[in-house]
Design an enzyme around this catalytic site. Structure first.
Site, mmCIF file in Angstrom:
data_model
loop_
_atom_site.group_PDB
_atom_site.id
_atom_site.type_symbol
_atom_site.label_atom_id
_atom_site.label_comp_id
_atom_site.label_asym_id
_atom_site.label_seq_id
_atom_site.Cartn_x
_atom_site.Cartn_y
_atom_site.Cartn_z
ATOM 1 N N GLY A 50 6.323 -5.373 1.083
ATOM 2 C CA GLY A 50 6.205 -4.218 1.548
ATOM 3 C C GLY A 50 5.110 -4.339 2.871
ATOM 4 O O GLY A 50 5.330 -3.323 3.810
ATOM 5 N N GLU A 104 -2.120 -5.382 3.228
ATOM 6 C CA GLU A 104 -1.245 -4.818 2.223
ATOM 7 C C GLU A 104 -0.538 -3.718 2.421
ATOM 8 O O GLU A 104 -1.316 -2.776 3.193
ATOM 9 C CB GLU A 104 -2.288 -4.977 0.989
ATOM 10 C CG GLU A 104 -1.879 -4.115 -0.330
ATOM 11 C CD GLU A 104 -0.826 -4.914 -1.372
ATOM 12 O OE1 GLU A 104 0.383 -5.550 -0.584
ATOM 13 O OE2 GLU A 104 -0.723 -4.889 -2.441
ATOM 14 N N ASP A 105 0.462 -3.272 1.797
ATOM 15 C CA ASP A 105 1.167 -2.000 2.281
ATOM 16 C C ASP A 105 0.404 -0.734 1.678
ATOM 17 O O ASP A 105 -0.117 0.305 2.511
ATOM 18 C CB ASP A 105 2.492 -1.931 1.726
ATOM 19 C CG ASP A 105 2.816 -2.255 0.205
ATOM 20 O OD1 ASP A 105 1.674 -2.708 -0.434
ATOM 21 O OD2 ASP A 105 4.008 -2.476 -0.127
ATOM 22 N N ASP A 108 -2.839 1.349 -4.473
ATOM 23 C CA ASP A 108 -2.288 2.614 -5.511
ATOM 24 C C ASP A 108 -3.488 2.582 -6.579
ATOM 25 O O ASP A 108 -4.638 3.050 -6.679
ATOM 26 C CB ASP A 108 -1.039 2.462 -5.757
ATOM 27 C CG ASP A 108 -0.651 3.557 -6.774
ATOM 28 O OD1 ASP A 108 -1.092 4.556 -6.533
ATOM 29 O OD2 ASP A 108 0.610 3.368 -7.350
ATOM 30 N N LYS A 136 -4.492 5.232 -1.809
ATOM 31 C CA LYS A 136 -4.511 6.439 -2.722
ATOM 32 C C LYS A 136 -5.858 6.590 -3.616
ATOM 33 O O LYS A 136 -5.654 5.855 -4.604
ATOM 34 C CB LYS A 136 -3.455 6.418 -3.409
ATOM 35 C CG LYS A 136 -1.758 6.425 -2.724
ATOM 36 C CD LYS A 136 -0.849 6.318 -3.880
ATOM 37 C CE LYS A 136 0.411 6.050 -3.239
ATOM 38 N NZ LYS A 136 1.598 6.172 -3.970
ATOM 39 N N PHE A 157 4.450 9.484 -3.615
ATOM 40 C CA PHE A 157 5.395 8.105 -3.474
ATOM 41 C C PHE A 157 6.032 8.103 -2.216
ATOM 42 O O PHE A 157 6.558 9.156 -1.871
ATOM 43 C CB PHE A 157 6.364 8.227 -4.675
ATOM 44 C CG PHE A 157 7.108 7.070 -4.557
ATOM 45 C CD1 PHE A 157 6.734 5.528 -5.176
ATOM 46 C CD2 PHE A 157 8.404 6.679 -3.853
ATOM 47 C CE1 PHE A 157 7.237 4.268 -5.052
ATOM 48 C CE2 PHE A 157 9.098 5.594 -3.899
ATOM 49 C CZ PHE A 157 8.321 4.145 -4.384
ATOM 50 N N ASP A 164 9.667 0.450 0.028
ATOM 51 C CA ASP A 164 11.135 0.360 -0.510
ATOM 52 C C ASP A 164 11.126 1.628 -1.762
ATOM 53 O O ASP A 164 10.104 1.859 -2.301
ATOM 54 C CB ASP A 164 11.789 -0.769 -0.820
ATOM 55 C CG ASP A 164 10.981 -1.165 -2.463
ATOM 56 O OD1 ASP A 164 9.864 -1.291 -2.484
ATOM 57 O OD2 ASP A 164 11.749 -1.406 -3.416
ATOM 58 N N ARG A 170 13.081 0.268 3.360
ATOM 59 C CA ARG A 170 12.310 -0.696 4.008
ATOM 60 C C ARG A 170 12.296 -0.613 5.466
ATOM 61 O O ARG A 170 11.351 -0.789 6.437
ATOM 62 C CB ARG A 170 12.127 -2.304 3.707
ATOM 63 C CG ARG A 170 11.721 -2.231 2.013
ATOM 64 C CD ARG A 170 11.627 -3.696 1.994
ATOM 65 N NE ARG A 170 11.696 -4.379 0.603
ATOM 66 C CZ ARG A 170 10.571 -4.046 -0.296
ATOM 67 N NH1 ARG A 170 9.369 -3.660 0.071
ATOM 68 N NH2 ARG A 170 10.428 -4.442 -1.634
HETATM 69 P P1 5GP Z 1 -1.238 -1.113 -7.107
HETATM 70 O O1 5GP Z 1 -1.382 -2.358 -7.793
HETATM 71 O O2 5GP Z 1 -2.402 -0.901 -6.250
HETATM 72 O O3 5GP Z 1 -1.298 -0.140 -7.997
HETATM 73 O O4 5GP Z 1 -0.066 -0.995 -6.503
HETATM 74 C C1 5GP Z 1 0.256 -1.985 -5.349
HETATM 75 C C2 5GP Z 1 1.946 -1.973 -5.316
HETATM 76 O O5 5GP Z 1 2.639 -0.787 -5.799
HETATM 77 C C3 5GP Z 1 2.040 -1.766 -3.738
HETATM 78 O O6 5GP Z 1 1.611 -3.006 -2.975
HETATM 79 C C4 5GP Z 1 3.379 -1.287 -3.361
HETATM 80 O O7 5GP Z 1 4.454 -2.330 -3.608
HETATM 81 C C5 5GP Z 1 3.623 -0.400 -4.765
HETATM 82 N N1 5GP Z 1 3.425 1.037 -4.510
HETATM 83 C C6 5GP Z 1 2.242 1.688 -4.866
HETATM 84 N N2 5GP Z 1 2.304 3.139 -4.453
HETATM 85 C C7 5GP Z 1 3.792 3.191 -3.768
HETATM 86 C C8 5GP Z 1 4.366 3.933 -2.912
HETATM 87 O O8 5GP Z 1 3.990 5.104 -2.997
HETATM 88 N N3 5GP Z 1 5.602 3.711 -2.700
HETATM 89 C C9 5GP Z 1 5.882 2.349 -2.551
HETATM 90 N N4 5GP Z 1 7.137 2.282 -2.012
HETATM 91 N N5 5GP Z 1 5.328 1.424 -3.238
HETATM 92 C C10 5GP Z 1 4.205 1.970 -4.021
#
Ligand code: 5GP
Length: 179
Positions: A50, A104-105, A108, A136, A157, A164, A170
């Protein structure tokens, strides 16, 4: 980009951030990083998949010597109840005494970074910081400091600009949010 909704896998999304808006926030984040790391030759650790488009735009605008490596993270449930074992794929560079910036994208829940951090710290870098396109804060479930954030968003989201929805979206130059 107009106001048109798009459909991906039968799910509807509306425009959220245009390519122009993304360019602005990524450019100013790159300026911050260039100033903070002047003379330090940081190693950018880009988390695939991402983060690829964000990383490309961000690093084009980083001024100064730097190195760039792309990694994947794989998580396995550990054999005991302590949970997740993190493996970093693709990190062949020597990171000891280097200044690392994870690109990192989205942060969350923070789970991915929460597990990646100790794995990287165990390799003895001089410093580790996180640069995220989106953060977030309302979703965060771990104690985690995300110093470099292009944009804080609510718990929605989003897709596009590298992100994606079940494999699609993407390539979109703009970011959309689920309606
Ligand atoms: P975390 O481990 O911080 O919960 O989540 C990280 C990963 O979850 C991100 O790198 C991403 O790949 C995915 N993710 C979290 N929120 C979103 C979102 O709103 N859209 C998309 N496409 N992926 C997300």
């Amino acid at each position: 980009m107009g106001n048109s909704h798009i459909t991906i896998h039968n799910k509807e999304f509306r425009p959220y951030f245009s390519a122009v808006q993304l360019d602005e926030v990524v450019t100013s984040l790159a300026a911050r990083l260039s100033a903070d790391y002047a003379g330090h030759k940081p190693l950018f650790v880009v988390v695939l998949t991402g983060g690829f488009m964000f990383a490309s735009d961000l690093l084009k605008r980083f001024v100064g010597d730097c190195e760039i490596v792309f990694i994947r993270v794989a998580s396995y449930e550990g054999t005991d109840s302590t949970g997740v074992v993190q493996e970093i794929l693709g990190l062949r560079e020597e990171v000891q005494d280097r200044h690392l910036i994870i690109v990192e994208d989205i942060v969350d829940t923070g789970t991915t970074m929460h597990h990646l951090m100790p794995t990287l710290l165990a390799k003895g870098p001089a410093s580790v910081e996180i640069a995220a396109l989106f953060f977030k804060p309302a979703s965060l479930r771990h104690e985690l400091s995300v110093r470099y954030v292009a944009m804080e968003i609510p718990n929605d989201f989003v897709v596009g600009y590298g992100l994606d929805y079940d494999g699609l979206g993407r390539n979109l130059p703009d970011v959309y949010v689920a309606v």
